[in-house]
Design a protein around this motif. Structure first.
Motif, PDB file in Angstrom:
ATOM      1  N   GLY A  68       0.843  -1.197   0.000  1.00 54.46           N
ATOM      2  CA  GLY A  68       0.000   0.000   0.000  1.00 54.46           C
ATOM      3  C   GLY A  68       0.879   1.247   0.000  1.00 54.46           C
ATOM      4  N   ASP A  69       0.228   2.401  -0.159  1.00 61.80           N
ATOM      5  CA  ASP A  69       0.923   3.697  -0.097  1.00 61.80           C
ATOM      6  C   ASP A  69       1.999   3.848  -1.167  1.00 61.80           C
ATOM      7  N   GLU A  70       1.739   3.338  -2.351  1.00 54.61           N
ATOM      8  CA  GLU A  70       2.691   3.486  -3.465  1.00 54.61           C
ATOM      9  C   GLU A  70       2.419   4.759  -4.257  1.00 54.61           C
TER      10      GLU A  70
ATOM     11  N   SER B 244     -12.589   2.603   4.002  1.00 55.39           N
ATOM     12  CA  SER B 244     -11.899   3.815   4.455  1.00 55.39           C
ATOM     13  C   SER B 244     -10.603   3.493   5.181  1.00 55.39           C
ATOM     14  N   ASN B 245     -10.186   2.234   5.165  1.00 57.27           N
ATOM     15  CA  ASN B 245      -8.840   1.902   5.649  1.00 57.27           C
ATOM     16  C   ASN B 245      -7.768   2.534   4.762  1.00 57.27           C
ATOM     17  N   SER B 246      -8.104   2.789   3.514  1.00 56.89           N
ATOM     18  CA  SER B 246      -7.114   3.382   2.612  1.00 56.89           C
ATOM     19  C   SER B 246      -7.109   4.896   2.742  1.00 56.89           C
ATOM     20  N   GLY B 247      -5.918   5.473   2.599  1.00 56.74           N
ATOM     21  CA  GLY B 247      -5.795   6.924   2.569  1.00 56.74           C
ATOM     22  C   GLY B 247      -5.138   7.284   1.259  1.00 56.74           C
TER      23      GLY B 247
ATOM     24  N   PHE C 234      -2.993  -7.007  14.505  1.00 54.37           N
ATOM     25  CA  PHE C 234      -2.492  -6.995  13.120  1.00 54.37           C
ATOM     26  C   PHE C 234      -2.029  -5.614  12.653  1.00 54.37           C
ATOM     27  N   GLY C 235      -2.176  -4.615  13.517  1.00 57.53           N
ATOM     28  CA  GLY C 235      -1.865  -3.251  13.063  1.00 57.53           C
ATOM     29  C   GLY C 235      -2.939  -2.718  12.135  1.00 57.53           C
ATOM     30  N   SER C 236      -4.173  -3.230  12.286  1.00 52.95           N
ATOM     31  CA  SER C 236      -5.276  -2.765  11.430  1.00 52.95           C
ATOM     32  C   SER C 236      -5.543  -1.284  11.652  1.00 52.95           C
ATOM     33  N   THR C 237      -6.257  -0.687  10.702  1.00 53.09           N
ATOM     34  CA  THR C 237      -6.555   0.737  10.806  1.00 53.09           C
ATOM     35  C   THR C 237      -7.716   1.009  11.763  1.00 53.09           C
ATOM     36  N   GLY C 238      -8.429  -0.021  12.172  1.00 51.62           N
ATOM     37  CA  GLY C 238      -9.528   0.159  13.125  1.00 51.62           C
ATOM     38  C   GLY C 238     -10.802   0.700  12.496  1.00 51.62           C
TER      39      GLY C 238
ATOM     40  N   ALA D 296      -7.256  -0.392  -3.912  1.00 53.63           N
ATOM     41  CA  ALA D 296      -6.770   0.086  -2.621  1.00 53.63           C
ATOM     42  C   ALA D 296      -5.860  -1.006  -2.051  1.00 53.63           C
ATOM     43  N   GLN D 297      -4.964  -0.606  -1.129  1.00 50.18           N
ATOM     44  CA  GLN D 297      -3.943  -1.523  -0.602  1.00 50.18           C
ATOM     45  C   GLN D 297      -3.103  -2.097  -1.757  1.00 50.18           C
ATOM     46  N   SER D 298      -2.763  -3.399  -1.701  1.00 48.04           N
ATOM     47  CA  SER D 298      -1.754  -3.877  -2.654  1.00 48.04           C
ATOM     48  C   SER D 298      -1.691  -5.399  -2.684  1.00 48.04           C
TER      49      SER D 298
ATOM     50  N   TYR E   7      -0.999 -10.999   8.244  1.00 47.29           N
ATOM     51  CA  TYR E   7      -0.799  -9.547   8.302  1.00 47.29           C
ATOM     52  C   TYR E   7      -1.202  -8.955   6.960  1.00 47.29           C
ATOM     53  N   VAL E   8      -2.470  -8.971   6.696  1.00 49.33           N
ATOM     54  CA  VAL E   8      -3.032  -8.549   5.406  1.00 49.33           C
ATOM     55  C   VAL E   8      -4.298  -7.743   5.670  1.00 49.33           C
ATOM     56  N   THR E   9      -4.816  -7.145   4.622  1.00 44.96           N
ATOM     57  CA  THR E   9      -6.133  -6.545   4.738  1.00 44.96           C
ATOM     58  C   THR E   9      -7.163  -7.629   4.406  1.00 44.96           C
ATOM     59  N   SER E  10      -8.448  -7.276   4.407  1.00 44.31           N
ATOM     60  CA  SER E  10      -9.473  -8.320   4.320  1.00 44.31           C
ATOM     61  C   SER E  10     -10.130  -8.400   2.958  1.00 44.31           C
TER      62      SER E  10
ATOM     63  N   ARG F 190       5.863   0.168   4.801  1.00 45.52           N
ATOM     64  CA  ARG F 190       4.772  -0.677   5.272  1.00 45.52           C
ATOM     65  C   ARG F 190       4.221  -0.054   6.549  1.00 45.52           C
ATOM     66  N   VAL F 191       2.899  -0.066   6.726  1.00 47.80           N
ATOM     67  CA  VAL F 191       2.307   0.315   8.018  1.00 47.80           C
ATOM     68  C   VAL F 191       1.680  -0.924   8.624  1.00 47.80           C
ATOM     69  N   GLY F 192       1.691  -0.988   9.923  1.00 46.31           N
ATOM     70  CA  GLY F 192       1.114  -2.156  10.576  1.00 46.31           C
ATOM     71  C   GLY F 192       2.151  -3.257  10.674  1.00 46.31           C
TER      72      GLY F 192
ATOM     73  N   GLY G 256      -2.196   8.298  10.703  1.00 45.22           N
ATOM     74  CA  GLY G 256      -1.103   9.183  11.116  1.00 45.22           C
ATOM     75  C   GLY G 256       0.117   8.434  11.634  1.00 45.22           C
ATOM     76  N   ARG G 257       0.078   7.089  11.622  1.00 45.50           N
ATOM     77  CA  ARG G 257       1.209   6.312  12.155  1.00 45.50           C
ATOM     78  C   ARG G 257       2.455   6.502  11.286  1.00 45.50           C
ATOM     79  N   PRO G 258       3.674   6.572  11.925  1.00 43.48           N
ATOM     80  CA  PRO G 258       4.883   6.587  11.095  1.00 43.48           C
ATOM     81  C   PRO G 258       4.977   5.272  10.334  1.00 43.48           C
TER      82      PRO G 258
HETATM   83  P1  IMP Z   1      -7.199  -3.280   7.935  1.00 44.45           P
HETATM   84  O1  IMP Z   1      -7.370  -3.293   6.463  1.00 44.45           O
HETATM   85  O2  IMP Z   1      -7.599  -1.976   8.569  1.00 44.45           O
HETATM   86  O3  IMP Z   1      -7.797  -4.465   8.639  1.00 44.45           O
HETATM   87  O4  IMP Z   1      -5.616  -3.396   8.227  1.00 44.45           O
HETATM   88  C1  IMP Z   1      -4.893  -4.580   7.925  1.00 44.45           C
HETATM   89  C2  IMP Z   1      -3.466  -4.238   7.527  1.00 44.45           C
HETATM   90  O5  IMP Z   1      -3.480  -3.558   6.281  1.00 44.45           O
HETATM   91  C3  IMP Z   1      -2.741  -3.292   8.503  1.00 44.45           C
HETATM   92  O6  IMP Z   1      -1.368  -3.620   8.529  1.00 44.45           O
HETATM   93  C4  IMP Z   1      -2.935  -1.925   7.862  1.00 44.45           C
HETATM   94  O7  IMP Z   1      -1.923  -1.014   8.250  1.00 44.45           O
HETATM   95  C5  IMP Z   1      -2.845  -2.292   6.400  1.00 44.45           C
HETATM   96  N1  IMP Z   1      -3.556  -1.333   5.545  1.00 44.45           N
HETATM   97  C6  IMP Z   1      -4.890  -1.254   5.342  1.00 44.45           C
HETATM   98  N2  IMP Z   1      -5.170  -0.290   4.467  1.00 44.45           N
HETATM   99  C7  IMP Z   1      -4.000   0.241   4.075  1.00 44.45           C
HETATM  100  C8  IMP Z   1      -3.634   1.257   3.139  1.00 44.45           C
HETATM  101  O8  IMP Z   1      -4.454   1.880   2.461  1.00 44.45           O
HETATM  102  N3  IMP Z   1      -2.301   1.522   3.014  1.00 44.45           N
HETATM  103  C9  IMP Z   1      -1.363   0.827   3.694  1.00 44.45           C
HETATM  104  N4  IMP Z   1      -1.655  -0.147   4.584  1.00 44.45           N
HETATM  105  C10 IMP Z   1      -2.969  -0.419   4.771  1.00 44.45           C
END
Ligand code: IMP
Ligand code: MG
Length: 369
Positions: A12-14, A37-40, A121-125, A184-186, A198-201, A232-234, A262-264
């Protein structure tokens, strides 16, 4: 019509949204096909910083339609807020937004339940995994259910002009006009191909498009997007991660802080075996390299070119031992002569054409290669 997709090549974040927004004027429909909305998605539009979470990175001044597909999960309150925020810049934008009512809903219960995934998992919540879980468990709520109940947030969206129409009902339009799919994501966060658990869903690859009702309109161009370094975040494996003061320097230079939380971000060097994995499983036809300007002034740039054991499975990322070379750096990423050795090395390694390179945040900073 030639349809295209933008897919993330790492974690993600490319800077995918910057590319989507740049290419958007060439397409009629910009479709978000996964996640929530996990993606920014951050990009600059006429010097103004824009961050989108649910809406695709369409350029609404070109009369694009933004379509939110059935494969997404949506928190209606967040959508309403994002539509209202977007109206400041594009009045009447709601009339260009179409939501597939077959998308599932993120509820307050999901937000509460997701709190434990932030730690694990470091999810975005944002409740994303919990909403997908209920979809699969056959106890989810669809936007359609809220429509039938005259839900007040959905009514507010309708009053603004947002349309609720299935992909099927738009079939004739999709046949006539071109579509740009924005992932979104990758690949490395994909529920099937990412570094599980350690993935998104959601499905961040072409499968997400296929399963959104677009089987008849699959893209013939698939742009895989990578930065000139990686982040990488999370939680989860990150073979080329760096930790010393050079990490802090790179994080600052690249403004690598999460747009949603906002996480580093964790930072590291470009990882070509991982990009090759993403290329093969993501079906990339072309590559786009972003944020080359961040590395202006680096004399040499480390790049991972192999792991001790070849990757044949996503689990191999957990104990990967990366092997690096250094490539010559550049002072000015907009000087094609200076960046050529780096770009050519990646192109040859990947066996995939590099179509654009991005060297800054303005529209003119994207160079055709
Ligand atoms: P979730 O998708 O919120 O459950 O998060 C699962 C994992 O995917 C965590 O490590 C997040 O940091 C990561 N993640 C989710 N969405 C993004 C994104 O848009 N960019 C980067 N990492 C993401
Ligand atoms: Mg992001």
């Amino acid at each position: 019509m030639t349809n295209a997709a933008i897919i993330g090549g790492f974690f993600g974040d490319e800077a995918k949204s910057r590319i989507t927004n740049y290419l958007a004027p060439n397409f009629k429909f910009i479709v978000r096909f996964n996640g929530s909305s996990n993606s920014g998605h951050t990009f600059y539009y006429h010097d103004k910083k824009i961050v989108r979470h649910l809406l695709p990175s369409a350029d609404f001044s070109y009369n694009n339609y933004a379509f939110l597909s059935s494969n997404m999960v949506i928190n209606p309150e967040e959508l309403l807020q994002e539509v209202k925020d977007t109206e400041y810049m594009f009045p009447d934008v709601a009339k260009s937004i179409i939501v597939d009512p077959n998308a599932f809903v993120i509820t307050a219960k999901h937000l509460e339940e997701d709190k434990k995934n932030i730690i694990e998992f470091g999810s975005t919540g944002k409740g994303v995994g919990c909403a997908y879980r209920d979809k699969i468990n056959r106890c989810g709520i669809r936007i359609n259910d809220l429509l039938k109940d005259n839900n007040e947030v959905i009514i507010a969206l309708k009053n603004l002009g947002v349309r609720f129409e299935t992909a099927l009902s738009l079939y004739n339009d999709f046949e006539k006009f071109s579509i740009l799919f924005e992932g979104a994501q990758s690949v490395l966060l994909d529920i099937n191909f990412g570094t599980y658990p350690y993935v998104t869903s959601s499905e961040c690859t072409l499968g997400g498009i296929f399963n959104s009702g677009f089987a008849a309109f699959m893209p013939s161009i698939v742009y895989g997007i990578t930065k000139a370094y990686s982040t990488r975040v999370g939680k989860g494996p990150f073979p080329t991660e760096i930790f010393d003061e050079s990490a802090e320097q790179l994080r600052k230079l690249g403004s690598e802080y999460g747009a949603t939380t906002g996480r580093p971000r964790r930072v590291g060097w470009l990882d070509l075996p991982a990009l090759d994995y993403a290329h093969k499983l993501g079906g990339f036809t072309d590559l786009i390299i972003t944020k080359l300007d961040v590395l202006n002034g680096y004399k040499e740039i480390p790049v991972c070119i192999a792991y001790k054991k070849t990757i044949t499975d996503q689990q191999d990322f957990f104990n990967a031992e990366p092997q690096f070379i250094t490539l010559p750096g550049w002072n000015n990423s907009k000087d094609k002569v200076q960046i050529k050795p780096f770009i050519n090395y990646i192109q040859n390694y990947m066996g995939c054409p590099i179509k654009y390179v991005s060297c800054g945040v303005n529209q003119g900073d994207i160079l055709a290669w």
